[in-house]
Structure formats: C-alpha cells, structure tokens
Design a protein around this motif. Structure first.
Motif, PDB file in Angstrom:
ATOM      1  N   LEU A  83      33.208  37.910  46.008  1.00 57.49           N
ATOM      2  CA  LEU A  83      33.603  39.274  45.675  1.00 57.49           C
ATOM      3  C   LEU A  83      33.647  39.478  44.163  1.00 57.49           C
ATOM      4  N   LEU A  84      34.258  38.557  43.453  1.00 57.89           N
ATOM      5  CA  LEU A  84      34.372  38.715  42.010  1.00 57.89           C
ATOM      6  C   LEU A  84      33.004  38.665  41.338  1.00 57.89           C
ATOM      7  N   PRO A 138      44.268  24.938  47.836  1.00 55.60           N
ATOM      8  CA  PRO A 138      43.123  25.543  47.135  1.00 55.60           C
ATOM      9  C   PRO A 138      43.171  27.066  47.099  1.00 55.60           C
ATOM     10  N   GLY A 139      43.704  27.689  48.139  1.00 53.11           N
ATOM     11  CA  GLY A 139      43.759  29.143  48.162  1.00 53.11           C
ATOM     12  C   GLY A 139      44.642  29.702  47.064  1.00 53.11           C
ATOM     13  N   PHE A 140      45.791  29.084  46.851  1.00 55.24           N
ATOM     14  CA  PHE A 140      46.701  29.540  45.805  1.00 55.24           C
ATOM     15  C   PHE A 140      46.062  29.357  44.433  1.00 55.24           C
ATOM     16  N   ALA A 141      45.418  28.219  44.224  1.00 57.72           N
ATOM     17  CA  ALA A 141      44.750  27.982  42.937  1.00 57.72           C
ATOM     18  C   ALA A 141      43.631  28.986  42.720  1.00 57.72           C
ATOM     19  N   ALA A 142      42.907  29.331  43.781  1.00 56.30           N
ATOM     20  CA  ALA A 142      41.819  30.307  43.663  1.00 56.30           C
ATOM     21  C   ALA A 142      42.353  31.681  43.271  1.00 56.30           C
ATOM     22  N   MET A 143      43.508  32.062  43.802  1.00 53.95           N
ATOM     23  CA  MET A 143      44.098  33.345  43.420  1.00 53.95           C
ATOM     24  C   MET A 143      44.452  33.369  41.947  1.00 53.95           C
ATOM     25  N   LEU A 144      45.030  32.301  41.456  1.00 55.89           N
ATOM     26  CA  LEU A 144      45.404  32.253  40.042  1.00 55.89           C
ATOM     27  C   LEU A 144      44.169  32.363  39.152  1.00 55.89           C
ATOM     28  N   ALA A 176      41.403  33.850  39.997  1.00 54.58           N
ATOM     29  CA  ALA A 176      40.893  35.210  40.150  1.00 54.58           C
ATOM     30  C   ALA A 176      41.663  36.184  39.272  1.00 54.58           C
ATOM     31  N   VAL A 177      42.978  36.021  39.179  1.00 53.35           N
ATOM     32  CA  VAL A 177      43.779  36.885  38.311  1.00 53.35           C
ATOM     33  C   VAL A 177      43.323  36.753  36.862  1.00 53.35           C
ATOM     34  N   ASP A 178      42.988  35.550  36.458  1.00 50.01           N
ATOM     35  CA  ASP A 178      42.530  35.328  35.085  1.00 50.01           C
ATOM     36  C   ASP A 178      41.235  36.071  34.789  1.00 50.01           C
ATOM     37  N   LYS A 197      53.704  32.679  37.017  1.00 51.41           N
ATOM     38  CA  LYS A 197      52.351  32.326  36.591  1.00 51.41           C
ATOM     39  C   LYS A 197      51.416  33.513  36.452  1.00 51.41           C
ATOM     40  N   VAL A 198      51.711  34.622  37.145  1.00 49.66           N
ATOM     41  CA  VAL A 198      50.806  35.762  37.154  1.00 49.66           C
ATOM     42  C   VAL A 198      51.347  36.904  36.307  1.00 49.66           C
ATOM     43  N   GLY A 199      52.612  37.198  36.472  1.00 49.92           N
ATOM     44  CA  GLY A 199      53.204  38.301  35.736  1.00 49.92           C
ATOM     45  C   GLY A 199      53.143  39.604  36.499  1.00 49.92           C
ATOM     46  N   THR A 200      53.990  40.539  36.111  1.00 48.21           N
ATOM     47  CA  THR A 200      54.162  41.762  36.879  1.00 48.21           C
ATOM     48  C   THR A 200      52.985  42.726  36.770  1.00 48.21           C
ATOM     49  N   ASP A 201      52.113  42.551  35.782  1.00 44.71           N
ATOM     50  CA  ASP A 201      50.985  43.467  35.632  1.00 44.71           C
ATOM     51  C   ASP A 201      49.871  43.172  36.622  1.00 44.71           C
ATOM     52  N   ARG A 202      50.021  42.118  37.432  1.00 43.57           N
ATOM     53  CA  ARG A 202      49.010  41.804  38.450  1.00 43.57           C
ATOM     54  C   ARG A 202      49.637  41.650  39.835  1.00 43.57           C
ATOM     55  N   LEU A 203      50.891  42.064  39.974  1.00 42.66           N
ATOM     56  CA  LEU A 203      51.573  41.942  41.257  1.00 42.66           C
ATOM     57  C   LEU A 203      51.897  43.322  41.820  1.00 42.66           C
ATOM     58  N   LEU A 204      51.869  43.407  43.146  1.00 36.23           N
ATOM     59  CA  LEU A 204      52.186  44.626  43.879  1.00 36.23           C
ATOM     60  C   LEU A 204      53.155  44.269  44.993  1.00 36.23           C
ATOM     61  N   TRP A 205      53.831  45.288  45.524  1.00 35.74           N
ATOM     62  CA  TRP A 205      54.711  45.056  46.667  1.00 35.74           C
ATOM     63  C   TRP A 205      54.362  46.014  47.791  1.00 35.74           C
TER      64      TRP A 205
END
Length: 286
Positions: free
Chosen positions: A157-158, A181-187, A189-191, A233-241
């Motif tokens: 996708l990216l 691996p999924g969690f690492a892939a998300m981090l 992707a955020v970068d 590790k991600v910060g609030t500018d890349r998180l949603l609820w």
C-alpha cells in the motif's frame, strides 16, 4: 477547525469517534460474513450515544458483513454532516462513482482483510488503478488485517503512495504484541509519513475469533500495553481513537461509556487526548 487545542480548554471527551458502524437488521450480508447482527443500530442511535457522552463528530467504517453494499451508510452521511465515512468497494471502481461518494462525505476506502483466506493482488491492474484513484482524491485506505499479515500488505500500500490508517492497533500478536513483525511494520510505516494507527477495538486484540472462542476473556490488558508503547514511540500526531460502536460480538459486555473509560486509561493525559482529537479533525474533517 484544524488548530491545536489550548490546554486550558481541554475537555474529557474526545471530539471525534474515528470508528463506528451503522446498520439495520435487514441489510444484505455476504455469504462468508463472520456474524450477522439481528438488531438495528442506525445513525440516530449513534448520534444519541455521541451526544450523551459529549462527542462531536464520527467516522463511519464500511461494514465488512455487507461488503460493497454501502448504501445504508451513505444515506446516513447525506443526512448527518457531523459524520464522514469509508467504503468497501470493488477494484477498480469508477472515478465518477468515487467522486460522487466524496460529495456525500466519503473520505477513504476500507480494506477489510481480516479473516480473508486470500489477499488481493495489489500489483494487478485493477488494484493499481483503485489505489491511484484513492491517492488522487486525497483519500486514505483504512486497513483491517491480522498483524501476522500486516507487513506485506502495508509495504504494498505504501509503495502506491496512498495514506493508510491501520485499524484496531494493527492486531498485534497476543503472545508478543510489542515484539511481533506486525507491530514493527506499523512503526516503520508511521516513519514514512503516510500512516496513522487507530486505537480502536481494544477488546478485539485477543484475536479475530476471540469473541466466539473466549467471550469472557480479558478485554483490557493487551490494548493498554500496546497503547502505552504507541504513545511513546509514535506520538499523538499519528494516533486516532475509535469506539467501534456498537461493539458487534461484545454487545453484552461493553457500552459507549466503558470504551471511553478504556481510552482514558490508555491515554490518561487530557492534553495528549486533545492532540489526538486534533489529528482526527485534520485527517477526516479538514
């Protein structure tokens, strides 16, 4: 509407619920639907929950149970401009259809790939066309998939240049949620600057079949662990609820108030919660 919130005016409730559903009991269901609700949860029901809890806006997610039947949700969006939505579509979908959906309040497509035996071929012509249209419309892809299959799909996708919102914390491996691996892939992707992570459906993190296999299991521990790491590790500018109302499969155990309480436990700092709200406003409503 997109400015940063003054800490002196922070309120407890989030302004935006980034993940909710509406449906009625007579909507067509796919033959392989994982469940079929026997009740209605319509836009008025959702808005009543929002108003009762001080939530201003909502984003409706395409309902996997009904596949590309988005009609019910789109009619709700036409009537209630407090909401936006994502649709499930077939590739490639015409530009004219997608542009009309955008006028109705659609801001992205949902790839509901959890529980799918076979994943799409993102290198196919139809998917390359669909993803290009999503990118050109400045939409995003809302991605729901088990964490073990997340790395490859995120990479595809990216590579297409689309924005991606990962549902339900990325469904990390319950046995090793922060080291899988999924969690690492998300981090990673955020970068890239193209990915957001949605803190929603925390009660689903035990697995996509847990609602049936372990209906009385712990609904808090995994989400709280993963949320704390994401905030760091991600910060609030890349998180949603998102609430994931009406909590299909868990209706007897959860309420809107209880999922809000969980969110406050994941992110106790009201200033950081306000920043997450700002992120949602900018992504969905700007």
């Amino acid at each position: 509407m997109t400015g940063r919130t003054d800490p002196g005016t922070v309120t407890k409730a989030p302004r935006v619920d980034c993940h909710a559903h509406v449906f009625d009991a007579s909507m067509p269901a796919r033959p392989n639907a994982w469940t079929v609700p026997d009740y209605e949860f319509n836009a008025a029901d959702l808005l009543a929950q929002l108003d009762e809890n001080g939530v201003e806006l909502a984003v409706l997610s395409g309902l996997s149970i009904s596949g590309a039947y988005n009609d019910y949700m789109i009619r709700a969006l036409r009537q209630h401009r407090r909401m936006r939505g994502t649709v499930i579509v077939d590739a490639p979908s015409s530009l004219y259809e997608l542009e009309r959906m955008q006028e109705d309040g659609i801001v992205g497509i949902r790839l509901q790939l959890a529980r799918c035996d076979e994943l799409p071929d993102f290198e196919s012509f139809d998917y390359r066309v669909l993803l290009r249209r999503v990118r050109d419309l400045d939409w995003h892809v809302q991605l729901a998939i088990e964490g073990s299959r997340l790395p490859g799909v995120l990479e595809n996708l990216l590579a297409s240049g689309v924005k991606v919102v990962v549902d339900h914390f990325g469904h990390p491996d319950p046995a090793d949620p922060l080291g899988c691996p999924g969690f690492a892939a998300m981090l990673r992707a955020v970068d890239s600057g193209l990915c957001w992570i949605k803190m929603s459906g925390g009660f689903r993190l035990a697995g996509t079949a847990a609602w049936r296999d372990d209906p009385d299991g712990d609904l808090e521990m995994l989400a709280k662990t993963v949320a704390a790491s994401l905030v760091e590790k991600v910060g609030t500018d890349r998180l949603l609820w998102g609430s994931d109302a009406p909590f299909v499969g868990y209706e007897d155990r959860l309420s809107y108030q209880s999922v809000l309480a969980s969110y406050y436990g994941w992110l106790p700092d009201p200033v950081k919660r306000a920043e997450v709200c700002d992120t949602a406003i900018k992504l969905y409503f700007s």
